[in-house]
Motif scaffolding. Structure first.
Motif: not given
Lengths: 516, 314, 322
Positions: A133, A279, A420-423, A427, A438, B42-44
């Motif tokens: 994504l 976060w 955790g991660g590259s939010g 997104d 989300y 973040y995958s679909t």
């Protein structure tokens, strides 16, 4: 007398000149490059399993392949200025909807074939239609990608998009030959300064200088990246000199790194924030968590400094973070009185919870069991919330289960969870509920703000709108930023040249050199 | 003999199917699937769904099971979703590593286990025997991650004699392969050696107590000669029966050893695939180990049968 | 009078404070066959093993036992290895457990035969075959290729005898050689043993609980009770006219046992009570608790009274005649 004086001056001058020349020689030798040492070994905690950047988004892959094997269409420096890369020039139509990229035909892939416009089209289509994504994001407004000449690619957008052009300097803009289809898992081919000559799953990746690359020949031409999954073992390998650097150390050994003097004996590199965040996520579709008072009250109950200290990271490896959307170092600011709109005030937070009629409510807090760095984090958060007086029940689930729940259930089962991660801000954009963001949050107001930012014509406009979106996200109590991982790397003291990443979190092997 | 073989083979088949069902169920109980793990957070949903269909995870569970068993029996281990490579191909590089480690550890274990077991048996009534017994207890209880870390700290970091981890293929440089094999083999071999010590000790003490040892000595056989020509040979029988036990020790230990010493072996491959929830590969790999253990036990049964002539008459 | 081969004096076998054999004295002459009888636990087997130097761990012998002038008690393990099989050898009781189950008979014999003095006219194999014939083993070549469990009890016992006589020892200790054998063939086995002993001109110490065996094959007899020799002497006189109350009782129960077997009597006159365990041997005469004629005098250990050619250890020897 006069003659004697001159004599003294002569001697003095001689002494000074000898001294300075020795001094300069000493200085220059201290910083000179060891040209004989042309190889290094770095270590990585995880084996990416496959090397295809189109289908694999693991950090263990992004560290090595994008910046070294591939080149993006356009490259951006640390101040976000674009410069030629695979595209040697480009033009943008006045309405900002048509981009023409002129491909640098002198560039060659490591297999010897020339970089063509067809390869660029192929590559961009891969990311546009790929499963990840984050890489599709820049193509959100793209309608067509075509090779209009042998060396020209024309891309037509439905609307002006800053995200698109910026994206051409990141993962989404990496260029690979169309002939590499189906072979990228073990043998990625690009035009970057290095090529992968050997990939042994579970063991190592071996890079060698790609002679066909148009990049300058790097000081270190042979790089081995070893997979050492056991963190203490990787420290032993560093001490034994088998490994010259640990680019990102696992948080499970942070306390050892500090206590055993590694930060003294090795060069410590704290990289600037590059998207690694912690976060809290508040579900906006599940009662009572979607009560606007809830998220705001929770934010007041978290002491970010205590939280960061509790993780035991070496100084500077993590910093408290109030802001959001820190994909580039440019917008990143550590938490301070000025930028932290929400003060730490647990009593006030609890008062607000009671005022909202949630005083007797038992909340569920979800932590992830199999991400060690997040497990300790979850403990710390639970502790803080409970000491503020909130009734919190801890629930631990594995990451795989967590992500599958997010994808499959609407609304998701969890009310308050640690992420955790590259939010990124993108997104939370919800053009299409089925597809994006989300599922916990979908605000038309927010989406509109982000779209406007994407279409901004000036930097000032862009950052103003982004900042507004960021504020809105916090105002709605959707995300509660906790900290930014600035990252930590330990390197041999003679191994120099680390540079900040520009594509994503990659390590540029070509910038390293050994000092004498 | 043939009836015995037939019965053992039947038991083998039953064990095979029971464990296969167990593994099939367990792997699904862990939860998660490779799609979500692989594609990231973040995958679909479409991409996830597509992968599930591709992997056959959308089909009825019973059909999934039988498809798996049929493919397994025909030697088709499928494609690792994580790496996009054929499992057979990955195994070809992983299995030699695990086998090297197993053999290395066994050699160390035998070199430790037999002499110490014999000494401890001979001195079983004396203080030194008790001391050896005590140390073998410690050896059994000592965790590999601890002994392994100590070994690499001392030989790797302090002395700089041997690599602290990693692997070099035999075909590339066999001297380097050997150097990389020493510490992991010792780390894994100590525990197994201690187990062997204990078994050898018990078996030898038991045999040396037998009347026929006395008979041998009555005709001029010295105590040591009796130990080596009768004691050890006859003690080998009970030791063979615990070979299965030792092999399961080995298999369990290699997971930790391969991780600790960063060796790209079979166990590490399983661990990696468990983490990435590549369940189809995990269940195949675990099944390979199960079959390996079953075959070892089968061989143990047969060799026990052929070693002990008395069994054939009964 | 032939020469003494084995002279045992004040000989004990003990482990710590426990004694299995207590201060025994006896002699075995060359060519003599001595029978040692007694109940289980009387110390017969321990006596036999101690002479071979094959006592279990923790046990040791004291006193003196001279074999052809060489002291066995203080002999080093190395010297013992040298004499075992060649000067003194042993026939064990349970032939199944006494043979290595994992080795073929031939292989096991080979070792025992290693020191055999094979005459120049004969090959090693021929010697084995000759011996096998003398052991009355049918089809000797085939038997050599078999494992112990594939032979009958009688055959196995004969093999053990063969091993014991292989190297022409001067003294053979046979410890209950027929207990594991069918009663029907006990006689055959004993015949083989005796004929081989005679052939070699060796002496024999035959340990048994069967008085009939002793009276049939031996010249001298020793009766043991709780580690002590209670009566010893020529078989004819001891069996014909037992002096010690225990010997009398033993002979009495033996005869009645024979009668039961042949169906002549249904009564079983056993010796009342039980022999004391070696950990709990009373002071004085050990038999006093079961003895009909025990008196206060029996609180003191009786010495070995000489009655003609025999010794009797009892305070109450009424009849002093032979």
């Amino acid at each position: 007398m006069g003659a004697k004086k001159r004599h003294i001056f002569k001697v003095l001058a001689l002494v000074i000149s000898v001294f300075t020349s020795v001094f300069w020689a000493g200085l220059s030798s201290a910083s000179s490059i060891d040209t004989k040492k042309t190889s290094m070994t770095l270590s990585m905690f995880q084996d990416p399993g496959r090397l295809d950047v189109v289908t694999q988004a693991a950090t263990s892959l992004i560290l090595w392949i994008p910046g070294n094997v591939y080149e993006p269409l356009v490259s951006f420096d640390s101040s976000d200025k674009p410069s030629p890369s695979v595209a040697k020039s480009w033009t943008v139509s006045p309405d900002g909807k048509t981009y023409k990229f002129e491909i640098d035909e002198s560039r060659k892939f490591s297999d010897g074939s020339k970089v063509t416009a067809a390869d660029v089209v192929y590559s961009l289509e891969q990311f546009k239609n790929g499963p990840i994504l984050a890489y599709k994001g820049p193509f959100a407004n793209v309608s067509t990608i075509k090779a209009t000449k042998k060396n020209e690619v024309t891309i037509v957008l439905t609307a002006r998009s800053r995200g698109f052009f910026r994206g051409m300097g990141t993962m989404a803009g990496l260029v690979m030959p169309a002939s590499s289809e189906g072979k990228r898992n073990s043998n990625p081919i690009g035009s970057g300064p290095y090529k992968v000559v050997d990939y042994k799953p579970g063991s190592h990746i071996q890079f060698e200088y790609n002679k066909r690359s148009s990049a300058k020949k790097p000081a270190i031409t042979s790089v081995k990246v070893r997979f050492i999954t056991d963190s203490p073992a990787s420290l032993l390998a560093l001490r034994a000199g088998e490994v010259d650097g640990l680019p990102i150390t696992s948080s499970s050994i942070w306390s050892r790194i500090s206590s055993e003097g590694y930060t003294k004996d090795f060069r410590k590199i704290l990289k600037p924030a590059s998207g690694e965040l912690h976060w809290l996520m508040v579900n906006q579709k599940l009662a009572p968590y979607n009560n606007p008072a809830f998220g705001k009250a929770i934010a007041k109950m978290i002491n970010r400094d205590t939280y960061v200290a509790g993780l035991g990271a070496p100084k500077g490896a993590m910093v408290p973070q109030c802001g959001w959307g820190i994909m580039t170092a440019r917008t990143f600011k550590p938490a301070s009185k000025e930028n932290c709109e929400i003060d730490y005030n647990p009593a006030q937070g609890m008062k607000e919870i009671v005022a909202a009629g949630l005083g007797d409510q038992v909340f569920e807090f979800v932590g992830l069991t199999d991400v060690p760095s997040l497990r300790l984090s979850a403990d710390l958060i639970t502790q803080q919330l409970q000491s503020a007086g909130l009734k919190v029940k801890r629930k631990d689930i594995p990451l795989a289960q967590y992500s599958s729940t997010i994808f499959n259930s609407r609304p998701p089962a969890y009310g308050l969870s640690l992420m955790g991660g590259s939010g990124t801000l993108a997104d939370f954009v919800c053009l299409d509920q089925q597809k994006y963001g989300y599922q916990t949050y979908c605000s038309p107001e927010y989406t509109k703000l982000m779209q406007r930012a994407d279409r901004a014509t000036s930097d000032a406009d862009y950052f103003k709108l982004i900042s507004e979106a960021n504020t809105l996200l916090q105002k709605d109590g959707v995300v509660i930023p906790l900290l930014a991982r600035t990252g930590l790397g330990l390197y041999n003291k003679k191994l120099m040249g680390w540079t900040p990443p520009t594509i994503r979190v990659e390590i540029r092997l070509s910038d390293f050199r050994w000092e004498k | 003999m043939s009836i015995f073989l037939f019965r053992r083979f039947l038991a083998f088949l039953v064990a095979f199917f029971l464990t296969s069902i167990l593994i099939f169920v367990l792997v699904r109980v862990i939860g998660g699937n490779p799609a979500t793990t692989l594609l990231g957070e973040y995958s679909t949903p479409e991409a996830v769904r597509e992968i599930e269909i591709q992997l056959g995870l959308d089909r009825p569970i019973v059909i999934q099971y039988f498809e798996w068993i049929i493919n397994l029996c025909s030697g088709d281990l499928g494609t690792s979703f994580r790496s996009g490579l054929e499992v057979n191909y990955l195994l070809a590089s992983a299995i030699p590593v695990s086998i090297s480690l197993s053999i290395g550890a066994l050699i160390v274990a035998v070199l430790i286990g037999f002499p110490l077991g014999i000494i401890s048996a001979v001195k079983s009534y004396r203080g030194s025997g008790t001391a050896l017994d005590f140390f073998s207890q410690i050896g059994v209880a000592m965790p590999i991650f601890w002994s392994g870390a100590l070994l690499s700290m001392f030989f790797g970091v302090r002395l700089g004699l041997l690599p602290t981890g990693g692997w070099v293929g035999w075909s590339e440089n066999y001297a380097q392969s050997l150097r990389h094999l020493v510490l992991p083999s010792i780390a894994l071999g100590i525990g197994i050696g201690s187990v062997i010590t204990r078994f050898v000790r018990t078996a030898v003490v038991e045999v040396m107590r037998q009347d026929y040892v006395r008979t041998g000595r009555a005709f001029g056989m010295s105590e040591y000669r009796a130990l080596f020509s009768i004691g050890l040979r006859n003690a080998s029988l009970p030791i063979v029966t615990v070979l299965g036990n030792i092999v399961s020790h080995l298999v369990g230990g290699t997971v930790i050893t391969e991780t600790l010493f960063s060796m790209p072996g079979l166990s590490r491959m399983i661990l990696d695939n468990v983490i990435s929830r590549d369940i189809l590969v995990v269940q195949n790999l675990v099944m390979i180990i199960v079959v390996y253990i079953l075959i070892v036990n089968f061989i143990v049964d047969i060799s026990y049968f052929s070693l002990d002539k008395r069994l054939r008459v009964k | 009078m032939s020469k003494d081969l084995l002279t045992v004096k004040n000989y004990s076998v003990s482990s710590g404070s426990i004694s299995a054999v207590r201060q025994v004295d006896f002699k075995v002459s060359e060519n003599e066959k001595l029978g040692i009888v007694g109940e289980s636990g009387a110390g017969k087997s321990m006596l036999g093993l101690s002479l071979m130097g094959l006592l279990p761990f923790g046990w040791e012998s004291t006193g003196s036992a001279e074999l052809a002038g060489r002291e066995l008690v203080s002999m080093s393990e190395k010297d013992l290895v040298g004499i075992r099989g060649r000067d003194i050898s042993m026939v064990f009781q349970d032939s199944l457990s006494a043979l290595n189950p994992m080795k073929k008979i031939g292989k096991q014999l080979e070792f025992a035969f290693k020191h055999a003095e094979v005459s120049r006219s004969e090959s090693f194999d021929e010697y084995i075959l000759t011996l096998m014939h003398s052991l009355k083993i049918d089809d000797p070549e085939l038997s050599l290729q078999k494992y112990p469990h594939q032979l009958s009890g009688g055959q196995r016992q004969r093999i053990l005898i063969g091993m014991a006589v292989a190297c022409n020892p001067r003294l053979i200790v046979a410890d209950e050689p027929t207990t594991s054998v069918d009663s029907v063939i006990q006689r055959d086995v004993l015949d083989v043993l005796i004929s081989n002993v005679s052939r070699l001109g060796a002496s024999l110490v035959l340990i048994t609980h069967d008085l009939a065996v002793v009276s049939n094959y031996c010249e001298k007899i020793i009766v043991m009770y709780a580690g002590k020799i209670v009566e010893s002497g020529p078989v004819v006189s001891v069996m014909g006219n037992p002096k010690h109350p225990y010997t009398k009782a033993l002979i009495g129960s033996h005869i009645s046992l024979k009668h039961i077997k042949s169906g002549m009597s249904k009564r079983l006159p056993v010796i009342p009570g039980m022999m004391p365990a070696i950990q709990a041997i009373p002071t004085g005469c050990a038999f006093k608790t079961r003895c009909g004629s025990a008196t206060a005098a029996c609180e003191v250990q009786p010495p070995n009274f000489l009655v003609g050619e025999r010794t009797v250890s009892c305070w109450h020897i009424e009849d002093q005649s032979e």
